[in-house]
Design a protein around this motif. Structure first.
Motif, PDB file in Angstrom:
ATOM      1  N   ILE A  72      26.730   0.901  29.993  1.00 52.08           N
ATOM      2  CA  ILE A  72      27.640   1.336  31.283  1.00 52.08           C
ATOM      3  C   ILE A  72      27.491   2.866  31.280  1.00 52.08           C
ATOM      4  CG2 ILE A  72      29.906   1.299  32.090  1.00 52.08           C
ATOM      5  CD1 ILE A  72      30.077  -1.269  31.114  1.00 52.08           C
ATOM      6  N   VAL A  73      27.085   3.566  32.398  1.00 50.75           N
ATOM      7  CA  VAL A  73      27.103   4.798  32.472  1.00 50.75           C
ATOM      8  C   VAL A  73      28.060   5.362  33.533  1.00 50.75           C
ATOM      9  CG1 VAL A  73      25.476   6.726  32.869  1.00 50.75           C
ATOM     10  CG2 VAL A  73      24.589   4.650  31.849  1.00 50.75           C
ATOM     11  N   PHE A  74      28.704   6.342  33.119  1.00 50.82           N
ATOM     12  CA  PHE A  74      29.671   6.890  34.111  1.00 50.82           C
ATOM     13  C   PHE A  74      29.739   8.493  33.822  1.00 50.82           C
ATOM     14  CE2 PHE A  74      34.733   7.452  34.973  1.00 50.82           C
ATOM     15  CZ  PHE A  74      34.445   7.436  36.148  1.00 50.82           C
ATOM     16  N   ASN A  75      29.617   9.270  35.110  1.00 51.63           N
ATOM     17  CA  ASN A  75      29.473  10.709  35.168  1.00 51.63           C
ATOM     18  C   ASN A  75      30.761  11.180  36.287  1.00 51.63           C
ATOM     19  OD1 ASN A  75      28.952  13.471  35.303  1.00 51.63           O
ATOM     20  ND2 ASN A  75      27.651  13.141  36.829  1.00 51.63           N
ATOM     21  N   PRO A  76      31.881  10.965  35.503  1.00 51.35           N
ATOM     22  CA  PRO A  76      33.165  11.080  36.285  1.00 51.35           C
ATOM     23  C   PRO A  76      33.348  12.648  36.669  1.00 51.35           C
ATOM     24  CG  PRO A  76      33.611  11.153  33.980  1.00 51.35           C
ATOM     25  CD  PRO A  76      32.062  11.008  34.063  1.00 51.35           C
ATOM     26  N   PRO A  77      34.230  12.710  37.748  1.00 55.41           N
ATOM     27  CA  PRO A  77      34.668  14.086  37.904  1.00 55.41           C
ATOM     28  C   PRO A  77      35.163  14.988  36.735  1.00 55.41           C
ATOM     29  CG  PRO A  77      35.706  12.586  39.334  1.00 55.41           C
ATOM     30  CD  PRO A  77      35.149  11.705  38.378  1.00 55.41           C
ATOM     31  N   TRP A  78      34.825  16.269  36.537  1.00 53.61           N
ATOM     32  CA  TRP A  78      35.370  17.022  35.383  1.00 53.61           C
ATOM     33  C   TRP A  78      36.505  17.828  35.249  1.00 53.61           C
ATOM     34  CZ3 TRP A  78      29.843  19.292  34.494  1.00 53.61           C
ATOM     35  CH2 TRP A  78      28.775  18.310  34.163  1.00 53.61           C
ATOM     36  N   LEU A  79      37.182  17.681  36.370  1.00 53.87           N
ATOM     37  CA  LEU A  79      38.423  18.560  36.687  1.00 53.87           C
ATOM     38  C   LEU A  79      39.830  17.448  37.160  1.00 53.87           C
ATOM     39  CD1 LEU A  79      37.260  21.769  38.249  1.00 53.87           C
ATOM     40  CD2 LEU A  79      38.355  21.544  35.916  1.00 53.87           C
ATOM     41  N   PRO A  80      40.815  17.830  36.518  1.00 50.09           N
ATOM     42  CA  PRO A  80      42.107  16.847  37.152  1.00 50.09           C
ATOM     43  C   PRO A  80      42.425  17.622  38.340  1.00 50.09           C
ATOM     44  CG  PRO A  80      42.631  18.654  35.648  1.00 50.09           C
ATOM     45  CD  PRO A  80      41.253  18.707  35.714  1.00 50.09           C
ATOM     46  N   GLN A  81      42.824  16.374  39.118  1.00 49.74           N
ATOM     47  CA  GLN A  81      43.186  16.704  40.682  1.00 49.74           C
ATOM     48  C   GLN A  81      44.611  17.731  41.025  1.00 49.74           C
ATOM     49  OE1 GLN A  81      44.797  13.200  42.452  1.00 49.74           O
ATOM     50  NE2 GLN A  81      45.219  14.087  44.175  1.00 49.74           N
TER      51      GLN A  81
END
Length: 354
Positions: free
Chosen positions: A245-254
């Motif tokens: 499973i690969v996940f490249n999520p956003p890197w900064l909090p909302q």
């Protein structure tokens, strides 16, 4: 894949009232006052008049919000976004009617049901650059062929994390029957996995344009049998457990309400807990979970918490096999934004197992 996905695109504006006009003879200060009073302004005569007004607006707001800290930059960007989107431009027969305007294929492709309307000038600029990228393609160092990103789909402009993933895939010796790519975006990670011999990749995305664009890109080729797509969050409709499973999520909090492109850059507080809970169910017993991340949140003081480290410390679901890190190339001198923190940035590839 469902065919009733609704494309995300700038909302066409139909106005019947008289608009303030802006051309070379207009008073810039009066025009900016009109924008601040919430009045839309129409660009007339030449396309470049829109560029002139945006430049003046930027200059005016920079004096109002000096660009010292990350937070100040945010305030400036919010004010600029609000006022610049009141600057409108006219489209007739799916073409910009001002002189010396670029030819933008999206105006026909995305708006088959309407031919005459108005759009905010910054949105038209976005459509224009997106059309150039789509037409000419973008070379990505980890892929043989150019990518042709669809309108409104986030694609990376820096490739350090993709190179890190490529190096990891090259050394990966596990089974390659199936993988899942969460938030497939423009499809680069999936194409990397196919390149290294994965037989089937399941890709999901909450952005409809990503699914529509990749479906068009793959057409009826071999790729379309190797990559299955679903418009949905996290694992979407895919129930199957996979080896990777690969996940490249956003890197900064909302920090504010998110629009489509922002969703690729900022994460909500529920994203990681929900992802790890779902990943536990979808990962085969001997499988690997790879998360591509960065220390951007910490070095810009946007947050002290690292969501993956927090999961490992408190989640009780996964253990760490390895965390690979790579220093990021410093941003180019062309970027005006104050990015002194860039020298500290590292991209991270976390490998977790059950």
């Amino acid at each position: 894949m469902s065919t009733d996905i609704k494309l995300s695109k700038p909302q066409p504006i139909i106005l019947d009232k008289q608009l303030e006009m802006f051309n070379r003879g207009s008073d810039v200060n009066l025009t900016i006052k009109a924008l601040e009073a919430g009045k839309p302004v129409l660009i007339t005569a030449f396309y470049s008049n829109g560029l002139v007004l945006l430049k003046e607006l930027k200059y005016y707001l920079q004096k109002k919000f000096p660009n010292d800290s990350f937070q100040e930059q945010r305030k400036f960007r919010a004010a600029y976004q609000k006022l610049s989107n009141l600057i409108l431009i006219e489209i007739v027969a799916n073409k910009l009617i001002v002189k010396k305007a670029p030819s933008i294929g999206w105006l026909e492709k995305l708006y088959p049901e309407i031919s005459d309307f108005l759009l905010p000038f910054p949105q038209v600029q976005g459509l224009n650059s997106a059309w150039q990228w789509y037409e000419n393609g973008i070379a990505v160092p980890v892929l043989r062929n150019k990518m042709h990103p669809y309108y409104g789909v986030y694609f990376p402009t820096r490739f350090d994390h993709l190179i890190l993933f490529d190096q990891w895939l090259k050394r990966y010796e596990g089974p390659k029957k199936s993988a899942t790519d969460i938030g497939i975006g423009s499809g680069i990670l999936s194409l990397q996995m196919v390149k290294y011999g994965f037989q089937k990749v399941f890709g999901t995305d909450t952005n409809p344009n990503s699914i529509i664009g990749l479906t068009e890109f793959m057409g009826d080729t071999k790729l379309s049998r190797k990559i299955a797509l679903d418009h949905g969050s996290l694992f979407g409709k895919f129930e199957k457990q996979t080896e990777l499973i690969v996940f490249n999520p956003p890197w900064l909090p909302q920090a504010h309400d998110l629009d489509r492109i922002d969703e690729a850059i900022y994460y909500t507080k529920d994203l990681f807990p929900e992802f790890f809970a779902a990943a536990k169910k979808h990962l085969l017993p001997e499988g690997k979970l790879v998360v591509l991340f960065s220390n951007l949140g910490q070095i810009t003081n946007a947050t002290k918490e690292h969501p993956i480290a927090m999961e490992l410390a408190n989640g009780g679901r996964f253990k760490l096999e390895k965390c690979h890190k790579k220093s990021v190339k410093v941003a180019s001198d062309k970027t005006k934004r104050d990015q002194h923190w860039r020298t500290l940035e590292e991209v991270e590839l976390w490998v977790l197992t059950h």
